[in-house]
Design an enzyme around this catalytic site. Structure first.
Site, PDB file in Angstrom:
ATOM      1  N   LEU A 145      53.021 -41.905 -52.351  1.00 27.96           N
ATOM      2  CA  LEU A 145      53.017 -40.863 -53.658  1.00 27.96           C
ATOM      3  C   LEU A 145      54.752 -40.151 -52.345  1.00 27.96           C
ATOM      4  O   LEU A 145      54.592 -39.716 -50.984  1.00 27.96           O
ATOM      5  CB  LEU A 145      52.091 -39.156 -53.070  1.00 27.96           C
ATOM      6  CG  LEU A 145      51.215 -39.496 -54.266  1.00 27.96           C
ATOM      7  CD1 LEU A 145      50.189 -38.710 -53.369  1.00 27.96           C
ATOM      8  CD2 LEU A 145      51.334 -39.808 -55.496  1.00 27.96           C
ATOM      9  N   ASP A 146      55.581 -39.506 -53.677  1.00 27.17           N
ATOM     10  CA  ASP A 146      56.590 -38.674 -52.333  1.00 27.17           C
ATOM     11  C   ASP A 146      55.640 -37.461 -51.671  1.00 27.17           C
ATOM     12  O   ASP A 146      54.911 -36.993 -51.498  1.00 27.17           O
ATOM     13  CB  ASP A 146      57.288 -37.943 -53.286  1.00 27.17           C
ATOM     14  CG  ASP A 146      58.088 -38.855 -53.887  1.00 27.17           C
ATOM     15  OD1 ASP A 146      58.367 -40.709 -53.952  1.00 27.17           O
ATOM     16  OD2 ASP A 146      58.641 -38.426 -55.252  1.00 27.17           O
ATOM     17  N   ARG A 147      56.725 -37.473 -50.361  1.00 28.44           N
ATOM     18  CA  ARG A 147      56.043 -36.225 -49.471  1.00 28.44           C
ATOM     19  C   ARG A 147      56.148 -35.387 -50.278  1.00 28.44           C
ATOM     20  O   ARG A 147      54.747 -34.899 -49.609  1.00 28.44           O
ATOM     21  CB  ARG A 147      57.558 -36.322 -48.295  1.00 28.44           C
ATOM     22  CG  ARG A 147      57.004 -35.335 -47.560  1.00 28.44           C
ATOM     23  CD  ARG A 147      58.403 -34.994 -45.793  1.00 28.44           C
ATOM     24  NE  ARG A 147      57.464 -34.697 -44.872  1.00 28.44           N
ATOM     25  CZ  ARG A 147      58.780 -33.820 -43.761  1.00 28.44           C
ATOM     26  NH1 ARG A 147      59.737 -35.084 -43.842  1.00 28.44           N
ATOM     27  NH2 ARG A 147      57.966 -33.327 -43.119  1.00 28.44           N
ATOM     28  N   ARG A 248      59.767 -38.055 -61.560  1.00 28.99           N
ATOM     29  CA  ARG A 248      60.943 -36.433 -61.721  1.00 28.99           C
ATOM     30  C   ARG A 248      62.180 -36.963 -62.957  1.00 28.99           C
ATOM     31  O   ARG A 248      63.101 -36.025 -62.935  1.00 28.99           O
ATOM     32  CB  ARG A 248      60.716 -36.774 -60.121  1.00 28.99           C
ATOM     33  CG  ARG A 248      60.213 -36.418 -59.771  1.00 28.99           C
ATOM     34  CD  ARG A 248      59.666 -36.699 -57.918  1.00 28.99           C
ATOM     35  NE  ARG A 248      60.928 -35.649 -57.273  1.00 28.99           N
ATOM     36  CZ  ARG A 248      61.539 -36.416 -55.497  1.00 28.99           C
ATOM     37  NH1 ARG A 248      60.635 -37.098 -55.551  1.00 28.99           N
ATOM     38  NH2 ARG A 248      62.408 -35.836 -56.052  1.00 28.99           N
TER      39      ARG A 248
END
Length: 317
Positions: A145-147, A248
């Site tokens: 997962l992105d930060r 996104r």
């Protein structure tokens, strides 16, 4: 299978057991050579000092059961044990675990914590879990997962579970659902965004993704959950493919950037959300369905944090 080297070690011969079949040589060495810096491991690989079955290999070589790996003598200035992480962070991640059995951990990752160290970070979720579960010697991230994205993250405790889940992720066995707060009124109740994505790295080293015909096929299914007038919409996003930054970029491509997205977002919209207290990326992996090796199914949902819920409470429908 091996001993941790002290300041100087002798040649080591490691035989690859079946549970490590299919693992990349660099990841295998990082797991086996505890206390050896990653930079040193990649250096000996680049210089051809690591041999498999007496031959040179590349860092991306995938091991086979029975392979014999020769590791050259390693000279370390000092024992490079990972620094203990802050107790508060460890307690926060322990409390975030929503499911655990002998082969798998699933946690509701808080926003703002990276999944692994690197790019200036000395730690991430995986490093913290290795301190929390020192007896689980084979801990590996199943996916990422992105930060700044929160939500359900799978970490395998056994190689057999890692292989099983990677196989399911390559097919259509795993169902991952996200929630996102996006700009404007999303008119259609359901929408498919089918737009190819290409990953670029800018001169600054920042990774960006764009919609272009030269990219890889990418498909996201969106569904409206709640509308807040013409200002914002809460949507569910289900990525059918698994490209970097897919949700996104697809949200922006559809004309509805995600709140708090510093890479692909709308700064005016994000500022309005921040002024309501929403100082985060509004993307959350809330739902997960995954088939287990024994034929059962794991079905989990993870709640959003207080920042998310309090911010949405201030919006008017």
């Amino acid at each position: 299978m091996t001993n941790t080297p002290s300041q100087a070690s002798s040649v080591q011969m490691l035989e690859v057991s079946p549970e490590f079949a299919g693992q990349r040589i660099d990841n295998f060495l990082r797991n086996q050579l505890k206390g050896v810096p990653k930079t040193l491991i990649y250096r000996i690989l680049r210089k051809g000092e690591v041999r498999v079955n007496k031959g040179r290999i590349k860092p991306e070589y995938k091991l086979q059961a029975g392979d014999l790996v020769r590791v050259p003598p390693l000279r370390l200035a000092e024992r490079d044990e990972p620094a203990p992480l802050a107790q508060g962070l460890l307690e926060r991640l322990e409390a975030a675990i929503v499911y655990e059995d002998k082969a798998l951990i699933v946690l509701n990752k808080p926003a703002g914590i990276a999944v692994h160290g690197g790019s200036g970070l000395s730690y991430g979720v995986i490093e913290a879990l290795r301190q929390l579960r020192p007896d689980a010697k084979e801990l590996e991230l199943v996916h990422r997962l992105d930060r700044d994205t929160s939500g359900l993250l799978m970490v395998a405790k056994k190689r057999s579970m890692l292989r099983h889940l990677h196989q399911e992720l390559r097919g259509d066995g795993v169902d991952k659902r996200y929630m996102a707060l996006v700009r404007g009124r999303w008119e259609t109740g359901k929408k498919q965004v089918n737009a190819p994505l290409l990953k670029n790295t800018l001169r600054s080293g920042e990774r960006m993704v764009e919609v272009t015909d030269e990219g890889k096929e990418a498909l996201t299914l969106f569904r409206v959950l709640r509308r807040f007038g013409d200002f914002a919409t809460l949507v569910e996003a289900r990525p059918v493919t698994g490209r970097t930054h897919q949700i996104r970029v697809h949200a922006r491509h559809a004309g509805h950037a995600i709140a708090g997205d510093s890479k692909y977002g709308d700064e005016d919209f994000s500022r309005d959300i921040r002024e309501l207290g929403g100082k985060r990326l509004f993307l959350h992996a809330y739902g997960l369905k995954v088939p287990l090796p024994d034929g059962g199914e794991l079905n989990l949902e993870a709640p959003v944090d207080e920042v998310w819920s309090q911010t949405l409470g201030k919006l008017v429908e």
